[in-house]
Structures are given as structure tokens and as C-alpha cells.
Design a protein around this motif. Structure first.
Motif, PDB file in Angstrom:
ATOM      1  N   UNK A  77       0.841  -1.218  -0.006  1.00 53.84           N
ATOM      2  CA  UNK A  77       0.020  -0.038  -0.028  1.00 53.84           C
ATOM      3  C   UNK A  77       0.837   1.286  -0.102  1.00 53.84           C
ATOM      4  N   UNK A  78       1.898   1.047   0.836  1.00 52.47           N
ATOM      5  CA  UNK A  78       2.702   2.569   0.819  1.00 52.47           C
ATOM      6  C   UNK A  78       3.514   2.726  -0.396  1.00 52.47           C
ATOM      7  N   UNK A  79       4.031   1.542  -1.052  1.00 50.95           N
ATOM      8  CA  UNK A  79       4.690   1.732  -2.175  1.00 50.95           C
ATOM      9  C   UNK A  79       3.796   2.035  -3.388  1.00 50.95           C
ATOM     10  N   UNK A  80       2.728   1.678  -3.429  1.00 55.20           N
ATOM     11  CA  UNK A  80       1.655   1.872  -4.529  1.00 55.20           C
ATOM     12  C   UNK A  80       1.556   3.647  -4.510  1.00 55.20           C
ATOM     13  N   UNK A  81       1.257   4.025  -3.101  1.00 59.98           N
ATOM     14  CA  UNK A  81       0.874   5.423  -2.844  1.00 59.98           C
ATOM     15  C   UNK A  81       2.170   6.363  -3.457  1.00 59.98           C
ATOM     16  N   UNK A  82       3.345   5.948  -2.746  1.00 61.79           N
ATOM     17  CA  UNK A  82       4.399   6.915  -3.223  1.00 61.79           C
ATOM     18  C   UNK A  82       4.947   6.690  -4.544  1.00 61.79           C
ATOM     19  N   UNK A  83       4.759   5.337  -5.138  1.00 55.52           N
ATOM     20  CA  UNK A  83       5.280   5.573  -6.738  1.00 55.52           C
ATOM     21  C   UNK A  83       4.346   6.051  -7.790  1.00 55.52           C
ATOM     22  N   UNK A  84       2.868   6.080  -7.406  1.00 55.72           N
ATOM     23  CA  UNK A  84       2.064   6.715  -8.359  1.00 55.72           C
ATOM     24  C   UNK A  84       2.305   8.159  -7.918  1.00 55.72           C
ATOM     25  N   UNK A  85       2.366   8.715  -6.847  1.00 57.62           N
ATOM     26  CA  UNK A  85       2.629  10.093  -6.569  1.00 57.62           C
ATOM     27  C   UNK A  85       4.039  10.675  -7.215  1.00 57.62           C
ATOM     28  N   UNK A  86       5.014   9.821  -7.255  1.00 56.73           N
ATOM     29  CA  UNK A  86       6.225  10.342  -7.583  1.00 56.73           C
ATOM     30  C   UNK A  86       6.710   9.805  -9.225  1.00 56.73           C
ATOM     31  N   UNK A  87       5.807   9.031  -9.549  1.00 54.06           N
ATOM     32  CA  UNK A  87       5.677   8.479 -10.976  1.00 54.06           C
ATOM     33  C   UNK A  87       7.203   7.746 -11.139  1.00 54.06           C
ATOM     34  N   UNK A  88       7.600   6.902 -10.382  1.00 58.40           N
ATOM     35  CA  UNK A  88       8.786   6.105 -10.142  1.00 58.40           C
ATOM     36  C   UNK A  88       8.473   4.458 -10.360  1.00 58.40           C
ATOM     37  N   UNK A  89       9.424   3.876 -10.905  1.00 55.10           N
ATOM     38  CA  UNK A  89       9.322   2.421 -10.933  1.00 55.10           C
ATOM     39  C   UNK A  89       9.556   1.830  -9.762  1.00 55.10           C
ATOM     40  N   UNK A  90       9.172   0.515  -9.675  1.00 59.31           N
ATOM     41  CA  UNK A  90       9.577  -0.196  -8.365  1.00 59.31           C
ATOM     42  C   UNK A  90       9.984  -1.841  -8.451  1.00 59.31           C
ATOM     43  N   UNK A  91      10.443  -2.231  -7.426  1.00 57.53           N
ATOM     44  CA  UNK A  91      11.057  -3.626  -7.273  1.00 57.53           C
ATOM     45  C   UNK A  91      10.638  -4.300  -6.242  1.00 57.53           C
ATOM     46  N   UNK A  92      10.099  -5.469  -6.397  1.00 58.90           N
ATOM     47  CA  UNK A  92       9.870  -6.498  -5.072  1.00 58.90           C
ATOM     48  C   UNK A  92      10.525  -7.268  -5.069  1.00 58.90           C
ATOM     49  N   UNK A  93      11.183  -7.660  -3.543  1.00 56.34           N
ATOM     50  CA  UNK A  93      12.113  -8.676  -3.306  1.00 56.34           C
ATOM     51  C   UNK A  93      11.559  -9.376  -2.338  1.00 56.34           C
TER      52      UNK A  93
END
Length: 217
Positions: A77-93
Motif C-alpha cells: 500500500x505504501x509503495x503504491x501510494x508513493x510510486x504513483x505520486x512520484x511517478x517512479x518504478x518499483x522492485x519487489x524482493x
């Protein structure tokens, strides 16, 4: 150098880290019931301390499980909110791969078994070969009953499954760290060199529950 943040909340350890100018800073605490209220303040503190603004962040790495259902969902949830707001890619490990990284950083070499308590009298586990060249995952993330956990052929073991089920240590002839936990710094150590090659759009990320039936914890 990229500016990345990392979030790991799949276990009792709430951990946030920042990579900036080639340096990693981290804030963490074992507060299993407070992850949701601690993650963003921890991030704000790291950014303020490093003089980095949120708009400067170029990507996010996070622990996608397996682990506590609530902890994994908080990270997602936190990653989705931040990534959408900042328009950045993500990586799950993987949380288990994270712990293997911690062992490797500590100088452990050989065959490693990582096992964490999965509740419902089960454990999450994976196996790795640690060498000077790096980490080779031998067995992908699995779910098993404690009695079915493979204990032979390993030099080292780690994870809170060995605290929950201490009889496993008695059956195993290997060194064991039952207090080991994943952290956000490990995520950045693993991902920073090839983040751009592995990262994806936020809508593509999925939790790594391993079991279909999750337990809310």
C-alpha cells in the motif's frame, strides 16, 4: 548515483532505508503492531537527515513477502501510494532472499537454509548457496510444515521459525541464527546496481504470499 528508497515490513521488523550519493541510511524498529504508523515518518526522517526531497527519489525497492499478511499489505500500500505520486518504478524482493543477503554481507559462506514462521503451524523457507561470487538461490520460496522442513545438507540456518519451533535446531547439525530479520538496507544492497533492469511499473507488482490462504497477522 541513483536515489532509491526501500521498505521492508513483512516481519516484526519495520525497516526503511535511503540510498543517496552512494550512501545508505536506515531506520528500523521491531514494532510488529506499529508498521503502518511508523513507515512514512521513518522515511521523512531519513529524507530530512540526508537533505533529499521526495521529488528526487528515482525508484522504490520493497519486501514483497512471504511474511505476515498485514505487513506485506502495508508495504504494498505504501509503495503504491508513493510510486504513483512520484511517478517512479518499483522492485519487489523476497523476504527470504533479503535475509540471505544479510548473511552474505556478514561473511557467511556455504549452504544456507532460511526459514520464517508462517503461522498456522507452517514455515516459509528457501535455500541458498553463498560464495565469494555472490548468492545462488537453490530452492525458491516454499511453504511447509515444520516436520517437513529439510534440515540436512546445510552449513547454516537462519530465521524466526527456529525460535518458534526450537526442536528444529536440535535436529539440525548447523549453525543457526534464530534472531535474524530482513531489513531495508539489504534491499538496496541487492538492487541498486541493476535496479533499472529489474524494476517495473507500480501496477505490475504483486505480493509474494506463497500460500493461497493467508492469515491476517
Amino acid at each position: 548515483m541513483m536515489k532509491l528508497i526501500a521498505i521492508e515490513t513483512a516481519t516484526e521488523n519495520c525497516s526503511v532505508a535511503l540510498l543517496s550519493e552512494g550512501q545508505i541510511s536506515q531506520k528500523q524498529a521491531e514494532e510488529p503492531r506499529k508498521h503502518a504508523e511508523l513507515v512514512l515518518p521513518y522515511l521523512d526522517e531519513l529524507l530530512q537527515r540526508s537533505g533529499v526531497q521526495k521529488k528526487d527519489i528515482e525508484g522504490i525497492v520493497f519486501g514483497n513477502g512471504p511474511g505476515a499478511f498485514t505487513g506485506v499489505r502495508i508495504a504494498i500500500g505504501v509503495v503504491q501510494g508513493l510510486a504513483l505520486a512520484l511517478d517512479v518504478p518499483v522492485l519487489g524482493v523476497s523476504t527470504l532472499r533479503n535475509m540471505a543477503q544479510g548473511a552474505w554481507q556478514a561473511g557467511i559462506r556455504g549452504e544456507l537454509l532460511v526459514a520464517n514462521d508462517a503461522r498456522m503451524n507452517e514455515v516459509y523457507w528457501a535455500s541458498f548457496e553463498l560464495s565469494d561470487a555472490g548468492i545462488d538461490q537453490k530452492q525458491g520460496d516454499q511453504l511447509a510444515a515444520p516436520d517437513d522442513l529439510p534440515l540436512s545438507g546445510f552449513d547454516h540456518a537462519m530465521g524466526n521459525a527456529f525460535k518458534t519451533f526450537p526442536e528444529l535446531i536440535e535436529k539440525a547439525s548447523m549453525t543457526c541464527d534464530a534472531e535474524a530479520l530482513p531489513n531495508a538496507k539489504n534491499l538496496l544492497l541487492m538492487a541498486h546496481n541493476d535496479f533499472n533492469d529489474q524494476a517495473m511499473a507500480v501496477h505490475e507488482i504483486e505480493p509474494n504470499y506463497v500460500r493461497h490462504q493467508v492469515v491476517r497477522s
